[in-house]
Design a protein around this motif. Structure first.
Motif, PDB file in Angstrom:
ATOM      1  N   VAL A 138      51.642  45.907  33.958  1.00  0.00           N
ATOM      2  CA  VAL A 138      52.429  46.620  34.958  1.00  0.00           C
ATOM      3  C   VAL A 138      51.633  46.896  36.220  1.00  0.00           C
ATOM      4  O   VAL A 138      52.196  46.980  37.316  1.00  0.00           O
ATOM      5  N   TYR A 139      50.300  47.037  36.106  1.00  0.00           N
ATOM      6  CA  TYR A 139      49.496  47.317  37.291  1.00  0.00           C
ATOM      7  C   TYR A 139      49.467  46.131  38.250  1.00  0.00           C
ATOM      8  O   TYR A 139      49.158  46.285  39.428  1.00  0.00           O
ATOM      9  N   GLY A 140      49.789  44.937  37.736  1.00  0.00           N
ATOM     10  CA  GLY A 140      49.820  43.757  38.590  1.00  0.00           C
ATOM     11  C   GLY A 140      50.893  43.827  39.655  1.00  0.00           C
ATOM     12  O   GLY A 140      50.857  43.066  40.630  1.00  0.00           O
ATOM     13  N   ARG A 141      51.846  44.723  39.496  1.00  0.00           N
ATOM     14  CA  ARG A 141      52.886  44.894  40.512  1.00  0.00           C
ATOM     15  C   ARG A 141      52.391  45.737  41.684  1.00  0.00           C
ATOM     16  O   ARG A 141      53.070  45.852  42.698  1.00  0.00           O
ATOM     17  N   LEU A 142      51.221  46.345  41.533  1.00  0.00           N
ATOM     18  CA  LEU A 142      50.721  47.245  42.569  1.00  0.00           C
ATOM     19  C   LEU A 142      49.314  46.915  43.052  1.00  0.00           C
ATOM     20  O   LEU A 142      49.005  47.116  44.220  1.00  0.00           O
ATOM     21  N   PHE A 143      48.464  46.425  42.146  1.00  0.00           N
ATOM     22  CA  PHE A 143      47.051  46.303  42.479  1.00  0.00           C
ATOM     23  C   PHE A 143      46.510  44.896  42.220  1.00  0.00           C
ATOM     24  O   PHE A 143      47.036  44.157  41.401  1.00  0.00           O
ATOM     25  N   ASN A 144      45.415  44.598  42.915  1.00  0.00           N
ATOM     26  CA  ASN A 144      44.774  43.290  42.796  1.00  0.00           C
ATOM     27  C   ASN A 144      43.350  43.399  42.269  1.00  0.00           C
ATOM     28  O   ASN A 144      42.698  44.433  42.423  1.00  0.00           O
ATOM     29  N   HIS A 145      42.886  42.307  41.674  1.00  0.00           N
ATOM     30  CA  HIS A 145      41.496  42.205  41.239  1.00  0.00           C
ATOM     31  C   HIS A 145      40.772  41.249  42.183  1.00  0.00           C
ATOM     32  O   HIS A 145      41.247  40.145  42.451  1.00  0.00           O
ATOM     33  N   PHE A 146      39.595  41.680  42.695  1.00  0.00           N
ATOM     34  CA  PHE A 146      38.864  40.940  43.720  1.00  0.00           C
ATOM     35  C   PHE A 146      37.632  40.248  43.157  1.00  0.00           C
ATOM     36  O   PHE A 146      37.029  40.697  42.185  1.00  0.00           O
ATOM     37  N   GLY A 147      37.227  39.160  43.820  1.00  0.00           N
ATOM     38  CA  GLY A 147      35.999  38.459  43.462  1.00  0.00           C
ATOM     39  C   GLY A 147      35.462  37.697  44.660  1.00  0.00           C
ATOM     40  O   GLY A 147      36.119  37.593  45.701  1.00  0.00           O
ATOM     41  N   ILE A 148      34.272  37.133  44.504  1.00  0.00           N
ATOM     42  CA  ILE A 148      33.608  36.358  45.551  1.00  0.00           C
ATOM     43  C   ILE A 148      33.385  34.935  45.039  1.00  0.00           C
ATOM     44  O   ILE A 148      32.810  34.734  43.961  1.00  0.00           O
ATOM     45  N   TYR A 149      33.817  33.937  45.819  1.00  0.00           N
ATOM     46  CA  TYR A 149      33.604  32.545  45.445  1.00  0.00           C
ATOM     47  C   TYR A 149      32.183  32.138  45.812  1.00  0.00           C
ATOM     48  O   TYR A 149      31.755  32.314  46.956  1.00  0.00           O
ATOM     49  N   VAL A 150      31.428  31.588  44.831  1.00  0.00           N
ATOM     50  CA  VAL A 150      30.025  31.242  45.080  1.00  0.00           C
ATOM     51  C   VAL A 150      29.739  29.752  44.905  1.00  0.00           C
ATOM     52  O   VAL A 150      28.588  29.333  44.867  1.00  0.00           O
ATOM     53  N   GLY A 151      30.783  28.941  44.827  1.00  0.00           N
ATOM     54  CA  GLY A 151      30.592  27.501  44.730  1.00  0.00           C
ATOM     55  C   GLY A 151      30.766  26.970  43.325  1.00  0.00           C
ATOM     56  O   GLY A 151      30.715  27.705  42.342  1.00  0.00           O
ATOM     57  N   GLU A 152      30.997  25.641  43.241  1.00  0.00           N
ATOM     58  CA  GLU A 152      31.175  24.948  41.968  1.00  0.00           C
ATOM     59  C   GLU A 152      32.193  25.613  41.058  1.00  0.00           C
ATOM     60  O   GLU A 152      31.985  25.771  39.852  1.00  0.00           O
ATOM     61  N   ARG A 153      33.288  26.063  41.651  1.00  0.00           N
ATOM     62  CA  ARG A 153      34.416  26.660  40.938  1.00  0.00           C
ATOM     63  C   ARG A 153      34.065  27.996  40.277  1.00  0.00           C
ATOM     64  O   ARG A 153      34.760  28.460  39.378  1.00  0.00           O
ATOM     65  N   ASP A 154      33.006  28.637  40.717  1.00  0.00           N
ATOM     66  CA  ASP A 154      32.566  29.889  40.105  1.00  0.00           C
ATOM     67  C   ASP A 154      32.884  31.098  40.974  1.00  0.00           C
ATOM     68  O   ASP A 154      32.779  31.048  42.204  1.00  0.00           O
ATOM     69  N   ILE A 155      33.226  32.199  40.299  1.00  0.00           N
ATOM     70  CA  ILE A 155      33.536  33.477  40.940  1.00  0.00           C
ATOM     71  C   ILE A 155      32.589  34.536  40.376  1.00  0.00           C
ATOM     72  O   ILE A 155      32.348  34.585  39.169  1.00  0.00           O
ATOM     73  N   ILE A 156      32.064  35.402  41.247  1.00  0.00           N
ATOM     74  CA  ILE A 156      31.348  36.590  40.793  1.00  0.00           C
ATOM     75  C   ILE A 156      32.222  37.799  41.116  1.00  0.00           C
ATOM     76  O   ILE A 156      32.713  37.928  42.240  1.00  0.00           O
ATOM     77  N   HIS A 157      32.432  38.638  40.111  1.00  0.00           N
ATOM     78  CA  HIS A 157      33.287  39.807  40.293  1.00  0.00           C
ATOM     79  C   HIS A 157      32.707  40.992  39.528  1.00  0.00           C
ATOM     80  O   HIS A 157      31.778  40.840  38.732  1.00  0.00           O
ATOM     81  N   PHE A 158      33.274  42.151  39.784  1.00  0.00           N
ATOM     82  CA  PHE A 158      32.823  43.398  39.150  1.00  0.00           C
ATOM     83  C   PHE A 158      33.933  43.914  38.269  1.00  0.00           C
ATOM     84  O   PHE A 158      35.081  44.074  38.703  1.00  0.00           O
ATOM     85  N   THR A 159      33.607  44.195  37.004  1.00  0.00           N
ATOM     86  CA  THR A 159      34.612  44.648  36.049  1.00  0.00           C
ATOM     87  C   THR A 159      33.952  45.600  35.055  1.00  0.00           C
ATOM     88  O   THR A 159      32.913  46.174  35.337  1.00  0.00           O
ATOM     89  N   ARG A 160      34.573  45.792  33.896  1.00  0.00           N
ATOM     90  CA  ARG A 160      34.013  46.622  32.830  1.00  0.00           C
ATOM     91  C   ARG A 160      33.573  45.737  31.675  1.00  0.00           C
ATOM     92  O   ARG A 160      34.192  44.712  31.403  1.00  0.00           O
ATOM     93  N   ASP A 161      32.529  46.163  30.963  1.00  0.00           N
ATOM     94  CA  ASP A 161      32.183  45.473  29.730  1.00  0.00           C
ATOM     95  C   ASP A 161      32.993  46.059  28.580  1.00  0.00           C
ATOM     96  O   ASP A 161      33.866  46.923  28.798  1.00  0.00           O
ATOM     97  N   VAL A 162      32.743  45.614  27.364  1.00  0.00           N
ATOM     98  CA  VAL A 162      33.546  46.051  26.218  1.00  0.00           C
ATOM     99  C   VAL A 162      33.399  47.545  25.944  1.00  0.00           C
ATOM    100  O   VAL A 162      34.244  48.147  25.276  1.00  0.00           O
ATOM    101  N   ASN A 163      32.337  48.149  26.457  1.00  0.00           N
ATOM    102  CA  ASN A 163      32.119  49.586  26.262  1.00  0.00           C
ATOM    103  C   ASN A 163      32.590  50.420  27.442  1.00  0.00           C
ATOM    104  O   ASN A 163      32.429  51.639  27.451  1.00  0.00           O
ATOM    105  N   GLY A 164      33.153  49.754  28.454  1.00  0.00           N
ATOM    106  CA  GLY A 164      33.670  50.476  29.607  1.00  0.00           C
ATOM    107  C   GLY A 164      32.677  50.657  30.736  1.00  0.00           C
ATOM    108  O   GLY A 164      33.007  51.248  31.766  1.00  0.00           O
ATOM    109  N   ALA A 165      31.461  50.156  30.561  1.00  0.00           N
ATOM    110  CA  ALA A 165      30.445  50.260  31.621  1.00  0.00           C
ATOM    111  C   ALA A 165      30.676  49.181  32.671  1.00  0.00           C
ATOM    112  O   ALA A 165      31.419  48.224  32.455  1.00  0.00           O
ATOM    113  N   GLY A 166      30.040  49.338  33.822  1.00  0.00           N
ATOM    114  CA  GLY A 166      30.178  48.346  34.879  1.00  0.00           C
ATOM    115  C   GLY A 166      29.537  47.026  34.491  1.00  0.00           C
ATOM    116  O   GLY A 166      28.514  46.989  33.802  1.00  0.00           O
TER     117      GLY A 166
END
Length: 204
Positions: A39-67
């Motif tokens: 449901v959040y997809g109707r309001l918010f976006n997830h951002f990332g940076i393209y770094v080449g060779e089809r790769d993206i670096i982004h910031f998210t949470r790990d399985v424990n909720g940490a950055g």
């Protein structure tokens, strides 16, 4: 939930987003985004940076909720949703860095080349999310236009409220993703980690 047309659903649409048809249309350092899951997809976006060779670096949470600053391939980042580029990404009218420098900033954090990766150990929906990461790479300033929905009285990029409700737990972040294994170990997109970032090998 199927693909979502983000241009009609984004809160505070980012400047002039362009639909990504394939990764051939992406340049190093492009800021990209796609709708969040559910449901959040109707309001918010997830951002990332393209770094080449089809790769993206982004910031998210790990399985424990940490950055977690994570590197994934384009398909994993997109998750079947429409992805858009924000080439004129300049939050709060701060001058955007050249594309190669944006990519370098993302890679420096991911490989901890500048010793700042620990700055991203904590993920907070309001004060430190994926858009803050993209903004920092693009401008040197941690800023999130989306969080103004939760802190409309903010007068500067650093004044967001740190409070958040339990219903906001998954905003702006996604589950940890599996990085692509199809990378050349000698390329700039190698997951082994370069000792320095070879800008001379980069395109636009």
């Amino acid at each position: 939930m199927g693909a979502v047309n983000s241009t009609s659903l984004v809160v505070n649409p980012p400047h002039s987003p362009q639909l990504v048809s394939d990764t051939d249309s992406l340049n190093h350092g492009d800021v990209i985004f796609r709708p969040l899951e559910g449901v959040y997809g109707r309001l918010f976006n997830h951002f990332g940076i393209y770094v080449g060779e089809r790769d993206i670096i982004h910031f998210t949470r790990d399985v424990n909720g940490a950055g977690l600053v994570e590197r994934v391939d384009y398909e994993t980042f997109a998750q079947g949703k429409e992805v858009r580029i924000v080439r004129d990404f300049s939050p709060n009218n701060i001058r955007r860095r050249p594309g190669r420098r944006i990519a370098q900033s993302a890679l420096n954090i991911y490989y901890n080349l500048d010793g700042t990766k620990s700055d991203w150990d904590t993920y907070n929906n309001i004060t430190l999310n994926c858009e803050h990461f993209a903004s920092f790479c693009a401008t040197g300033l941690k800023y999130s236009k989306q969080t103004k929905k939760y802190s409309p009285s903010s007068r500067d990029p650093g004044s967001f409220s740190s409070s958040s409700s339990s219903s906001e737990t998954s905003l702006f972040s996604v589950s940890p993703m599996i990085p692509s294994s199809n990378r050349s170990p000698n390329s700039i997109s190698s997951n082994n980690g370069p000792s320095s970032f070879p800008l001379s090998n980069m395109g636009p």
